[in-house]
Design an enzyme around this catalytic site. Sequence first.
Site, PDB file in Angstrom:
ATOM      1  N   ALA A  15       0.845  -1.199   0.000  1.00  0.00           N
ATOM      2  CA  ALA A  15       0.000   0.000   0.000  1.00  0.00           C
ATOM      3  C   ALA A  15       0.879   1.248   0.000  1.00  0.00           C
ATOM      4  O   ALA A  15       2.064   1.183   0.322  1.00  0.00           O
ATOM      5  CB  ALA A  15      -0.897  -0.014   1.233  1.00  0.00           C
ATOM      6  N   LYS A 102      -2.988   1.895  11.420  1.00  0.00           N
ATOM      7  CA  LYS A 102      -4.253   2.224  12.067  1.00  0.00           C
ATOM      8  C   LYS A 102      -5.345   2.323  11.011  1.00  0.00           C
ATOM      9  O   LYS A 102      -5.005   2.606   9.864  1.00  0.00           O
ATOM     10  CB  LYS A 102      -4.176   3.498  12.908  1.00  0.00           C
ATOM     11  CG  LYS A 102      -3.262   4.632  12.467  1.00  0.00           C
ATOM     12  CD  LYS A 102      -3.459   5.298  11.164  1.00  0.00           C
ATOM     13  CE  LYS A 102      -4.804   5.829  10.792  1.00  0.00           C
ATOM     14  NZ  LYS A 102      -4.848   6.370   9.415  1.00  0.00           N
ATOM     15  N   ARG A 176     -10.175   2.680   1.546  1.00  0.00           N
ATOM     16  CA  ARG A 176     -10.545   3.230   2.843  1.00  0.00           C
ATOM     17  C   ARG A 176     -12.031   3.522   3.007  1.00  0.00           C
ATOM     18  O   ARG A 176     -12.468   3.892   4.095  1.00  0.00           O
ATOM     19  CB  ARG A 176      -9.717   4.500   3.108  1.00  0.00           C
ATOM     20  CG  ARG A 176      -8.273   4.144   3.365  1.00  0.00           C
ATOM     21  CD  ARG A 176      -7.473   5.347   3.773  1.00  0.00           C
ATOM     22  NE  ARG A 176      -6.850   5.991   2.630  1.00  0.00           N
ATOM     23  CZ  ARG A 176      -6.114   7.110   2.730  1.00  0.00           C
ATOM     24  NH1 ARG A 176      -5.976   7.708   3.886  1.00  0.00           N
ATOM     25  NH2 ARG A 176      -5.548   7.629   1.665  1.00  0.00           N
TER      26      ARG A 176
END
Lengths: 363, 363
Positions: A15, A102, A176
């Site tokens: 990523a 996170k 996301r």
Amino acid sequence: MANNDTVRFGILGCAKIARKVARAIALAPNATIYAIASRSVEKAKKFAAENNLPASVRIYGSYDEVVEDSDVDAVYLPLPTSLHVQWAVTAASKKKHVLVEKPAALDVAELDRILEACESNGVQFMDGSMWLHHPRTAHMEQLLSLANSTGIGPVHFIHSTSTMPTTQEFLENNIRVKPELDALGALGDLAWYCINASLWAKAYKLPTMVTALPDVIRNSAGVILSITASLQWDKPNQTVANIHCSFLSHTSMDLAVCGSNGSVHVKDFIIPYKETSAKFDFTFGAKFVDLHIGWNVKPEEVHVANKLPQEALMVQEFARLVASIRDRGSHPSTKWPEISRKTQLVVDAVNKSLELGCKPVAL
Amino acid sequence: MANNDTVRFGILGCAKIARKVARAIALAPNATIYAIASRSVEKAKKFAAENNLPASVRIYGSYDEVVEDSDVDAVYLPLPTSLHVQWAVTAASKKKHVLVEKPAALDVAELDRILEACESNGVQFMDGSMWLHHPRTAHMEQLLSLANSTGIGPVHFIHSTSTMPTTQEFLENNIRVKPELDALGALGDLAWYCINASLWAKAYKLPTMVTALPDVIRNSAGVILSITASLQWDKPNQTVANIHCSFLSHTSMDLAVCGSNGSVHVKDFIIPYKETSAKFDFTFGAKFVDLHIGWNVKPEEVHVANKLPQEALMVQEFARLVASIRDRGSHPSTKWPEISRKTQLVVDAVNKSLELGCKPVAL
């Protein structure tokens, strides 16, 4: 650089954020990239080339190969949140220390599976909240200490935002905001920081009440794009923290903490404007001059220099704990897992409040 | 200085704030203090002496004498809020223009009585929100204009605070927290500014929903000492404004407005640090640099000079409108009464939400 103390990292996934952390691992004096994996070996090779990883780095075409590699000490997981529990638990079971991007997990039940796996295997856990490792954060923390008579005193109010502009394409298709990948959307990706910061300002005391505000915005799949919430701490030290997080606004990352004697203000708390130093504004003992036509003081600009960027400091701290466990038989630190868990608990409470039509949720 | 254009003010009451506004009237080029009244002539004399008012100023021992004085053009009312309706209506009925300290009234029903009296008597109304008259506010307003392609774009998020530390004695006995004098407490005295600022940032469009947060703190008489609330505007231009106001915290008066393309930040929006200039931070088109290790821009510090303090600019604007009505037969401006009324409507809605146990209240 690698020596006997060096912690060898395996990265699971390529990523965008992995590029930043790969650089951080390279910058940290006690860490080295040992392996990189993607679901295809070509993608991993491309990542290694594009990020100038040394030729010695092992390139794998599956995550399994990294966690099976006995030379890997620790894994960094930049995977979509829905995959954290699977790969963190697998890695821990192979005695790999776990640094996870996170939000740590989709909910506290999943995070508890990860934390239990880490604990039972004696490995360190940490989530990727970089700002907590910046020396500016430590400097501000001194001003929040109740033992500091020239600090801001008991905290009464906290304000924080995490907003960033995105494209229409992002809002419908980015990892996301995909329900099967990062179902928490802005609540996971952005509010993680603001909740984190609110807890930090309260010395990690959990709020007593969490209330989502009715202005939530979701995409067509129901994933949160914009969220406002309020956290409340009851007596004896009453505090309220308001957070606002959105993929729909101009970039902002404000943090303001106001106590009885002073306040601190930052406008770049998550990612500082510049890598080598950061500032915050500190106001202490402010009063109005006679006739209320001005103030007796202006905020003091406090500049804090840092030799390493905050993400390298995070890697350094994580690797320090890992080496201590690996080389000296120390127990894993409970500090970082506890911060992650409290943050996740509040994320869950915001979600619960939303489910209940924005009713306050007691913690 | 007094000449033919000068507007002659009578001041009803000798509250602390009257000292600041008396000075402002003296500083404004088109205004003069003509009379000062207290409930005792001794108190009025003392005020005149302490504030170096010219010997020509008429000293009265009752408010009635001021409103009966045919040489007085306008009155300034620094009285407790509970007395606003009585004295504003009386003054208007005597054709006196009315500058009233904020909060304008205890609720919109009372304010409507005042506004109706002003309208039917053809006199100007304005409340004492000084910050709206600072050139910094006008400068920021240009950046909020949707017509400005280098401005912040549609507003998505507003944050504002108005907090000040007080003593235990204040919290139980000051006029501003006495149920029979200023029953709105911090909601009237402090939140007036934050609500005002939120409306200002939205070009005075009323929110669709107002929600008080459960962290409200009251004194033993039930008067609000600390309050947090959230204002919400629905589509097509969704916005949320969070406000926090308290007599229990260190001094703060933060205002942040974040749009799609930029943001403005101020830390002294109600009373600027210094009288002669003020600054705000403007961030436009902020993005992260490659690898997200910093920002492409830092906030620009915009400094705005002002020859007169904001309270004198307020008096000047009010006196300009009064002279235009008095000397040229103009109609009173509806701008300022409308701003006051909208602010009061939102104050009422926050109160209503509190009564309903922090349920959202539609406007």
